[in-house]
Each structure stands twice: as structure tokens, then as C-alpha cells.
Design an enzyme around this catalytic site. Sequence first.
Site, PDB file in Angstrom:
ATOM      1  N   HIS A  17      40.971  37.515  32.107  1.00 33.77           N
ATOM      2  CA  HIS A  17      41.759  38.722  32.321  1.00 33.77           C
ATOM      3  C   HIS A  17      42.647  39.022  31.113  1.00 33.77           C
ATOM      4  O   HIS A  17      43.574  39.828  31.197  1.00 33.77           O
ATOM      5  CB  HIS A  17      42.602  38.576  33.586  1.00 33.77           C
TER       6      HIS A  17
ATOM      7  N   ASP B  67      48.861  33.086  41.686  1.00 38.26           N
ATOM      8  CA  ASP B  67      48.061  34.262  41.312  1.00 38.26           C
ATOM      9  C   ASP B  67      46.646  33.990  41.782  1.00 38.26           C
ATOM     10  O   ASP B  67      45.911  33.220  41.163  1.00 38.26           O
ATOM     11  CB  ASP B  67      48.114  34.471  39.793  1.00 38.26           C
TER      12      ASP B  67
ATOM     13  N   TRP C 268      36.263  33.353  56.881  1.00 43.28           N
ATOM     14  CA  TRP C 268      36.719  34.459  57.723  1.00 43.28           C
ATOM     15  C   TRP C 268      38.209  34.751  57.556  1.00 43.28           C
ATOM     16  O   TRP C 268      38.645  35.875  57.722  1.00 43.28           O
ATOM     17  CB  TRP C 268      36.398  34.174  59.196  1.00 43.28           C
ATOM     18  N   LYS C 269      38.987  33.714  57.198  1.00 43.77           N
ATOM     19  CA  LYS C 269      40.421  33.928  57.005  1.00 43.77           C
ATOM     20  C   LYS C 269      40.681  34.774  55.759  1.00 43.77           C
ATOM     21  O   LYS C 269      41.505  35.695  55.772  1.00 43.77           O
ATOM     22  CB  LYS C 269      41.142  32.583  56.914  1.00 43.77           C
TER      23      LYS C 269
END
Length: 337
Positions: free
Chosen positions: A47, A176, A228-229
Amino acid sequence: MNEVLISKEEMQTMLKSVFLKYSFTEQQADTLSSIHTESTLDGISSHGINRIPVFIDYVRRGLINIEAIPEKIAEMGSMERWDGNLGSGVLNAITATERAISLAKNHGMGLVALRNTNHWMRGGTYGWQAANQDCIAIMFTNTTPNMPAWGGKHNRIGNNPLVIAIPRKEGHIVLDMAMSQFSFGKMESLHLKNETLPFNGGWDSHDQLSKNPKDIIDSGRAIPVGYWKGSALSMILDMLATLLSAGNSTFKIGQKGSETAISQVFLCIDPSVFSDKELQEELINEIIAYTKDVDPMKKGGATFYPGERTLAVRAKNRKEGIKVSSKIWNEILALAR
């Protein structure tokens, strides 16, 4: 992967020349080159410098408006809504963070919801920005749909990075994290090095879980962190960013064909309003000490608090130089010509 060692100063100078070539102002070029260099210095090339070619491509295509100035469009006490007017995601995020800090200093807490902005690159940048001014920060952004909701086959949710920062005298805590097990930037970096993921990171084109970053990049289907969380948390962050900013949801962003006009939230808290700074430091250090007081799973291993390794990587790269992909560096040189 072939790599070259670049000093912080050389990288920042070269990146500034790129931004100036593409008509950013002197001040904007200074800021953008500094942010991208600092991210790379901290070990987040995915990034930092690796994103420059994509960023410039967005500028060329008119997806990033270099003349845009973010504007406040609504306010209520310690909360404000801003429009980024499709400007640089980095410049918009810096402005939004600074405003949220100012609101927090005045009210104890400040929130800025930002719409119509672009990729903020390393989200942790703004967590460090807030922590350096003694503010707690909770920030998040939505993205283009690049993950399937749990149980679905097609991408319907974003990896929606979440940043949480806590100021600390001995070293700030800065989380982050993306909602995908591995960010696409991280997978791109590993692909450049011909390395595989340590754990399954997504599905390949045959619907099989894979550790091969290229297979996942090609399929475009990353796996949500926590299964799924993570899928549920991604949806909630998208809802909050869209609701508070009155901006685009992941659904609407996906219809654009490119990741642009996204929505973000910047929440800052000034913990000094409680007038017990020494106690705050003591409580944080107690948690860190307890977490570290454990036998490692593997010999020579250790536990770390979020952001701890960033400081070590930063010091090492300052001293030894920053390793950069030769392919990426040559692209940067070509952009500067």
C-alpha cells in the site's frame, strides 16, 4: 523476486517527481511522496510504493481529480459529513483525520464521515496520525466487492479495512486490518516474490481453497477473516460508512467498474478529558505485559501488540535501506521520465 535497496530519501525524491509530473501541487506532491514512502519504510510496500502505478493510472483515467478539495456538507455538534469530490484518497483522509482530531479536542469525541473519496492506501497511516496527537482513533472504509459473503459463491462484500489506534508513551498501538484473511495488496506482494500464503486466503477458479496468491487474485475471491464472523463485520462496516456519509455502498461501488467514490468514517477520541493519563498508560501496559508473559508456540517466537513490529521494521529499513521489487522500481522510474 529481484529487489533493489533504496534509501528513504531517494524514494521520496523520486516519488515526488512522479506526482509533480502528473500536475499535483508542490505541497500535494510532498505529502503524497511522504505517505507512500513512510508506508514502504514500515514494510507495507503493498500500500506504499507498489500502489503508485495503479494510482497514476487512476489519475490518467480521470478517476482521481487532482484539483478536488474536500468540503464539509453537514454538521451537528461533534459530527460532520464531508464530500471528497473524488480527490486523492490519501489527501482526503489526512484532512478528515485532522478534522476529527480537532473535533475531539473540542468535544472529547469527533466524527467525520467522508463520501466520494478514493483508496486511502495504508489505513494505518491515519491511526498513527491520530495517535501522534494523543487521540484514540477508530476508522474504516468500504471497498469494491472483492469477497463472497459467507455461504455465497459470488463477491458481494468488501474487505473493508478497519483501523484502531491507541496513543502510548512507549509506542502507539495501531491495528490496521482488512476483512479478508489477507489483503489483496499483501497477496500481490507475495506473488511478486513467488511466495505462497501461510494459510488459505481464498478460493481458486475451481472453488477450492488455496494458498496460492495468484490463484486468489485471478478468481477475485478472498476469504473473510473469521469466516462468517468476518463476513458479518464487513457488512456492518459497509452499512455504517454508507449510512453516516450518505455515500456509496459496496454494491454501488461495484457497479462503477473501478474502486472509486468510496465511503469512510474517521472517529477520534481525546482520552485526556478523563485527566488520568498515568492510569491509562498503566492499564495499557498491564494488558501488553500479560499478553507477552507466555511460552511461545515455537522456539524463538513471541507475541506482539498491534503496531509493535512496525517500529522495528521502520528502524531496520532506515538503517539498511528499503527493499523494493525491481519491477516496481523500474515502473516508478518510467513514470518519472
